[in-house]
Scaffold this motif. Structure first.
Motif: not given
Length: 295
Positions: A105-108, A161-169, A237-245, A289-295
């Motif tokens: 996130i921070l590099p952007s 809270n500045l960013y909503e991070d989607r988590l995926v299987v 080795l299995g499944i996991s749930i992580v950030s989509e980013l 600025l966080m609202k302008k991020l394209d990530i």
């Protein structure tokens, strides 16, 4: 009015002991007595009622305690603002973050910050949440980003809270469930779950958000960081749930596959933490600025 005398009186009210007050303030008991008498003379009112061995607060003392607390808090807040001004004058802004946020996130955000604060030396420190919190408390960093489930004592700090991070299987690309593309919690019950351990903050957060699923209730296959987790998943080795980013490029290239969870859209907030006396204009700028991020 001498702030040391106010601090002595405040501590005496809270300990109700001349001895303990002297110990806490690293001074002598006679000096505590001297400062209280001097404060009473300055005010013109008795603050304590002395007996042979003990003392009690007078009505004036109980009332003035509230004033002393307010003055000391204002004084400390003012000192904090002076330190923040000194930081601004030195043209430096240090931002702390945990490894995932610091790499994804921070590099952007950094180019936008450099543009918004051209005269500042903007830098980031990436480390474990405990280390970042300690540096924030010590004023070694001015701002810090954490996942929402990292607890922060808000006595001296604020958080937004500045960013909503989607988590995926995520799973291996040839996993049988990828033919459908989605699944239920029950479909995962026999899967081996890969995580940083059932005591990790993310594991506990997801376990609660997904209503304590059976596949997470068993002992997981433990991997010590999220980047190794996705490699373990890719190797079957299995499944996991992580950030989509975290796995965005891996999903686009076909190195990993993701599954939509029927009835659940796991997500977490990324929050900004800062001292209550920190410059609100800087916080507002970062928020914008966080609202302008394209990530």
């Amino acid at each position: 009015m001498n702030i040391d005398k106010l601090q002595t009186f405040k501590t005496l009210c809270e300990t109700m002991s001349f001895t303990k007050t002297a110990e806490e303030l690293y001074t002598s008991q006679p000096n505590v007595t001297k400062q209280i008498k001097s404060l009473e003379e300055k005010l013109g009112y008795p603050l304590i009622h002395r007996t042979h061995k003990n003392f009690t607060l007078t009505e004036y003392g109980r009332l003035f305690y509230q004033t002393a607390v307010a003055i000391i808090e204002a004084y400390q807040s003012g000192l904090g603002q002076l330190r923040e001004l000194a930081d601004t004058t030195s043209r430096s802004m240090v931002i702390g973050a945990t490894p995932f946020i610091g790499s994804k996130i921070l590099p952007s955000l950094l180019p936008l910050l450099n543009e918004a604060f051209p005269d500042y030396q903007v830098s980031i420190k990436v480390d474990r949440s405990k280390v970042i919190l300690a540096d924030l408390e010590a004023r070694k960093i001015q701002l810090a980003f954490f996942s929402e489930y990292i607890p922060v004592d808000l006595t001296d700090f604020k958080e937004k809270n500045l960013y909503e991070d989607r988590l995926v299987v995520i799973c291996q690309t040839d996993h049988p469930l990828t033919k459908v593309g989605h699944c239920t919690i029950a479909d995962l019950n026999e899967e081996r779950y890969i995580s940083k351990g059932n005591k990790s903050s993310l594991h506990k957060f997801l376990f609660s958000q997904l209503q304590e699923p059976a596949f997470m209730n068993r002992q997981p296959f433990v991997v010590d960081n999220q980047y190794s987790i996705k490699e373990a998943v890719a190797h079957g080795l299995g499944i996991s749930i992580v950030s989509e980013l975290l796995v965005k490029k891996d999903l686009e290239s076909g190195y990993l596959a993701k599954l939509e969870l029927n009835g659940f859209s796991p997500k977490r907030n990324i929050k900004l933490v800062y001292r209550k006396d920190y410059d609100p204009s800087v916080v507002h700028c970062v928020e914008t600025l966080m609202k302008k991020l394209d990530i």
